[in-house]
Design a protein around this motif. Structure first.
Motif, PDB file in Angstrom:
ATOM      1  N   LEU A 133      49.306  46.479  50.511  1.00 23.61           N
ATOM      2  CA  LEU A 133      50.275  45.796  51.373  1.00 23.61           C
ATOM      3  C   LEU A 133      51.085  46.807  52.182  1.00 23.61           C
ATOM      4  O   LEU A 133      51.306  46.622  53.386  1.00 23.61           O
TER       5      LEU A 133
ATOM      6  N   THR B 251      49.045  48.141  54.956  1.00 21.74           N
ATOM      7  CA  THR B 251      48.869  47.135  56.002  1.00 21.74           C
ATOM      8  C   THR B 251      50.124  47.016  56.861  1.00 21.74           C
ATOM      9  O   THR B 251      50.056  46.946  58.089  1.00 21.74           O
TER      10      THR B 251
ATOM     11  N   TRP C  46      45.125  41.482  54.515  1.00 21.54           N
ATOM     12  CA  TRP C  46      46.076  40.643  53.784  1.00 21.54           C
ATOM     13  C   TRP C  46      45.463  40.062  52.518  1.00 21.54           C
ATOM     14  O   TRP C  46      46.178  39.806  51.542  1.00 21.54           O
TER      15      TRP C  46
ATOM     16  N   PRO D  84      45.791  42.541  49.277  1.00 15.66           N
ATOM     17  CA  PRO D  84      47.132  42.555  48.687  1.00 15.66           C
ATOM     18  C   PRO D  84      47.512  41.236  48.023  1.00 15.66           C
ATOM     19  O   PRO D  84      48.060  41.221  46.918  1.00 15.66           O
TER      20      PRO D  84
END
Length: 203
Positions: free
Chosen positions: A87, A90, A176, A179
């Motif tokens: 995460l 990202t 996404w 995570p």
């Protein structure tokens, strides 16, 4: 014998449905070939994890002392850490196409085994009374069925994760998806095992 096999099949499916999601994500990432995670590591890690869960269940069935569930739940930190790392990468918005996948580079065989064990609290809770009440022969048959079905579970997840349409869809949401899946799994383990409640009671 047939009733034992049928019961083992139902028991395996009931306690491993959630594992299909994690396995599919792992195989999908491995299929892209942009991370160090390999299919054989996923399969071997799954087997190592399942065998460990079975061994712990047997020890518990024999009445031996085992680690309290709330401390076993600390293993939930493994998938949680992987998810958080993915995460963070990202959110940093790097141009690298595989930032989410790079969070899985350190997983490997032992990492997959750890995730399997961490997610196996329900397995231990269900397997223990089953092993305690069934004859040794039936227990051995049940274990054999589990090991065979795990191979099928891995093949199913690999087929889904390696599917071209699935891979294309993953490319759009991979940053996404990894995570979310791993953070969700980690939090679920910590909550369901009572670890968070135990830690809170100590504060």
């Amino acid at each position: 014998m047939l009733s034992t096999i049928a019961g083992a099949v139902g028991l395996f499916v009931a306690t491993n449905l959630d594992d299909i999601v994690v396995l599919t994500v792992l195989f999908a990432v491995a299929a892209r070939g942009t991370s160090r995670l390999r299919g054989w590591q996923i399969v071997a890690g799954q087997y190592l994890g399942l065998i460990t869960l079975i061994a712990v269940s047997f020890l518990a069935a024999l009445g031996l002392t085992i680690v309290p569930d709330e401390w076993v739940g600390l293993l939930g930190l493994i998938p949680l850490a992987i998810g958080v790392l993915a995460l963070v990468r990202t959110l940093r918005g790097k141009d690298d196409d595989d930032e989410a996948e790079s969070a899985l580079k350190a997983v490997g065989l032992l990492g997959v085994a750890g995730i399997t064990i961490a997610n196996g609290g329900d397995n231990i809770a269900i397997y223990t009374p089953v092993f305690r009440t069934m004859p040794t022969t039936d227990a051995l048959v049940t274990i054999a069925v589990f090991l065979v079905l795990l191979a099928g579970w891995c093949l199913l997840a690999r087929a889904i994760g390696s599917n071209e349409k699935v891979t294309e869809a993953l490319e759009k949401v991979e940053h996404w998806l990894v995570p979310v899946v791993f953070i969700g799994l980690g939090l679920f383990i910590l909550v369901e095992s009572g670890t968070l409640a135990h830690i809170a009671s100590l504060l």
